[in-house]
Design a protein around this motif. Sequence first.
Motif, PDB file in Angstrom:
ATOM      1  N   LEU A 219     -40.844 -29.444 -33.417  1.00  0.00           N
ATOM      2  CA  LEU A 219     -41.140 -29.356 -34.850  1.00  0.00           C
ATOM      3  C   LEU A 219     -40.586 -30.551 -35.618  1.00  0.00           C
ATOM      4  CD1 LEU A 219     -40.597 -25.565 -35.642  1.00  0.00           C
ATOM      5  CD2 LEU A 219     -42.729 -26.781 -35.193  1.00  0.00           C
ATOM      6  N   SER A 220     -39.574 -31.219 -35.047  1.00  0.00           N
ATOM      7  CA  SER A 220     -39.009 -32.384 -35.720  1.00  0.00           C
ATOM      8  C   SER A 220     -40.015 -33.527 -35.787  1.00  0.00           C
ATOM      9  CB  SER A 220     -37.730 -32.850 -35.006  1.00  0.00           C
ATOM     10  OG  SER A 220     -38.039 -33.409 -33.736  1.00  0.00           O
ATOM     11  N   LYS A 221     -41.088 -33.431 -34.982  1.00  0.00           N
ATOM     12  CA  LYS A 221     -42.125 -34.471 -34.984  1.00  0.00           C
ATOM     13  C   LYS A 221     -43.232 -34.175 -35.994  1.00  0.00           C
ATOM     14  CE  LYS A 221     -41.333 -35.122 -30.025  1.00  0.00           C
ATOM     15  NZ  LYS A 221     -41.933 -35.009 -28.669  1.00  0.00           N
TER      16      LYS A 221
ATOM     17  N   ASN B 264     -47.972 -34.227 -29.326  1.00  0.00           N
ATOM     18  CA  ASN B 264     -48.380 -34.388 -30.718  1.00  0.00           C
ATOM     19  C   ASN B 264     -48.194 -33.085 -31.487  1.00  0.00           C
ATOM     20  OD1 ASN B 264     -49.374 -37.083 -30.209  1.00  0.00           O
ATOM     21  ND2 ASN B 264     -51.155 -36.135 -29.248  1.00  0.00           N
ATOM     22  N   MET B 265     -47.911 -33.202 -32.775  1.00  0.00           N
ATOM     23  CA  MET B 265     -47.824 -32.037 -33.643  1.00  0.00           C
ATOM     24  C   MET B 265     -48.757 -32.236 -34.830  1.00  0.00           C
ATOM     25  SD  MET B 265     -45.929 -29.642 -32.455  1.00  0.00           S
ATOM     26  CE  MET B 265     -45.745 -28.653 -33.929  1.00  0.00           C
ATOM     27  N   PRO B 266     -49.546 -31.222 -35.172  1.00  0.00           N
ATOM     28  CA  PRO B 266     -50.520 -31.355 -36.250  1.00  0.00           C
ATOM     29  C   PRO B 266     -49.884 -31.200 -37.628  1.00  0.00           C
ATOM     30  CG  PRO B 266     -50.573 -29.144 -35.403  1.00  0.00           C
ATOM     31  CD  PRO B 266     -49.576 -29.898 -34.564  1.00  0.00           C
ATOM     32  N   GLU B 267     -50.655 -31.508 -38.653  1.00  0.00           N
ATOM     33  CA  GLU B 267     -50.243 -31.221 -40.016  1.00  0.00           C
ATOM     34  C   GLU B 267     -50.169 -29.706 -40.204  1.00  0.00           C
ATOM     35  OE1 GLU B 267     -49.354 -33.101 -42.584  1.00  0.00           O
ATOM     36  OE2 GLU B 267     -49.536 -34.992 -41.482  1.00  0.00           O
TER      37      GLU B 267
ATOM     38  N   PHE C  64     -45.029 -20.864 -35.494  1.00  0.00           N
ATOM     39  CA  PHE C  64     -44.528 -21.928 -34.632  1.00  0.00           C
ATOM     40  C   PHE C  64     -43.332 -21.496 -33.782  1.00  0.00           C
ATOM     41  CE2 PHE C  64     -46.483 -24.818 -37.884  1.00  0.00           C
ATOM     42  CZ  PHE C  64     -47.259 -25.577 -37.019  1.00  0.00           C
ATOM     43  N   HIS C  65     -42.888 -20.247 -33.892  1.00  0.00           N
ATOM     44  CA  HIS C  65     -41.566 -19.905 -33.347  1.00  0.00           C
ATOM     45  C   HIS C  65     -41.434 -20.115 -31.845  1.00  0.00           C
ATOM     46  CE1 HIS C  65     -43.407 -16.063 -32.129  1.00  0.00           C
ATOM     47  NE2 HIS C  65     -42.321 -15.814 -31.432  1.00  0.00           N
TER      48      HIS C  65
ATOM     49  N   TYR D 204     -50.948 -25.622 -29.395  1.00  0.00           N
ATOM     50  CA  TYR D 204     -50.252 -25.636 -28.107  1.00  0.00           C
ATOM     51  C   TYR D 204     -50.758 -26.788 -27.250  1.00  0.00           C
ATOM     52  CZ  TYR D 204     -47.287 -21.482 -28.111  1.00  0.00           C
ATOM     53  OH  TYR D 204     -46.275 -20.588 -28.347  1.00  0.00           O
ATOM     54  N   ARG D 205     -52.072 -27.026 -27.277  1.00  0.00           N
ATOM     55  CA  ARG D 205     -52.645 -28.107 -26.487  1.00  0.00           C
ATOM     56  C   ARG D 205     -52.117 -29.454 -26.973  1.00  0.00           C
ATOM     57  NH1 ARG D 205     -57.646 -27.621 -27.837  1.00  0.00           N
ATOM     58  NH2 ARG D 205     -57.968 -25.783 -26.513  1.00  0.00           N
ATOM     59  N   GLN D 206     -52.061 -29.631 -28.284  1.00  0.00           N
ATOM     60  CA  GLN D 206     -51.545 -30.877 -28.839  1.00  0.00           C
ATOM     61  C   GLN D 206     -50.060 -31.041 -28.530  1.00  0.00           C
ATOM     62  OE1 GLN D 206     -52.955 -30.020 -32.902  1.00  0.00           O
ATOM     63  NE2 GLN D 206     -54.068 -31.953 -32.830  1.00  0.00           N
TER      64      GLN D 206
END
Length: 400
Positions: free
Chosen positions: A230-232, A120-123, A192-193, A113-115
């Motif tokens: 999520l597209s990122k 940014n989105m993590p792996e 992730f919903h 959530y912080r990212q």
Amino acid sequence: MIKKVKVDCLRVGVFVHDFNCGWHGSSIYIEPSCIKSENTIEILKNWNIEEVFIDTDRGLDAEPSRSVVEDVSFITPFGVKRHRERPAVPLKNELQSSRKITEDAVKIVEQTYRQAMEGNMPEVGPFYDLAKQMQVSIQRNRDALSLLSRIRKKDEYTLYHSVSVSSHVLNMCHYYEIPEQLSLDIAVGALFHDIGKALVPQTILNKPGKLTEAEFDEMKRHAELSMDMLSKAKNIPLEGYDIALHHHERYDGKGYPHGLEKDRISFAAQVTSVCDVFDAVTSERCYKAGMESVLGLRIIYEGGGGHFNKELANDFIRCIGMYPVGTCVVLADGRSGVVIGSTEDMTRPIVQILYDEKKQKQLTPFTVDLSQTNDTIASYSDTKRLGLTYDQLLRKFLLP
């Protein structure tokens, strides 16, 4: 060879080179991949994607004359074999392992959530590792993770909610005997919903009163925001996009954002929706108290046929059990207590006896496995007779 084909002509084993899709002007990043199940094709149809590019050198060719046949065990697995076995590991033993899983899960969700708020989105690899640990815990004892997710502070709802919904989703997948990889894909999607809520103002998320029409419209945007975010990210399963975008659709077509109805809503989105609502109504929030599990199950039951597919709603109740762990009950002979474990028979759980209703007095606690005796449950009770809040009850009698 790269060729464009109709989605109706896809089949399991076809390698999709390009999904040929966009959403509200922005492209969705979906890794080229092989179609692993009919569920993937169903999701593409729900997104109104009519054509994709396939690579016949990396997978099977499409079937131009194929008549589409639903694989009900993946798309809408209502009616497939169900099972409810006695937990392999006692609850008190599994709680030790599941506590660490829960703590690790909350940390990962908080970091994500912080990212996300920073753009940014993590792996997603760590999320699959987490989902696998949750899956193994549920296979040992289906009650431990769901119980621990109930023990949270009012201001921890957002973090625990995603973990709790994902654990319920895995529980349902285990109940339906969904293949492992698809179960993990759906569980990661459930984690992730609600990621889009990171961009919704806290004043709206935590408002104690009813939202205005404008505020509710802003709240509803979290579904599309989740999908855009999520597209990122790379390697998000197709189920992840679908769940993020469609977990607020309703079986009767009155949901959002697209008003999908009935089987136009994928199984992944439908099952996440049921789990999402159950956790939301049974969780304590900064502006409301959470209702007991049995009342939450009543909400799910009453939503069958409208909010949810009726059979799915009933299956969720069967999976959770009529008397979930932590439920206060009264036996036919007047003794009462709290459910501390489940058995293969959802009507005959394991009960910690604490009180004699007829004599109106506390008893020295002892355990009765109703599946091994002639005792039966006569009614539900509440924690007031024990002089405890629900949270205190769980901590005192169920947590190690």
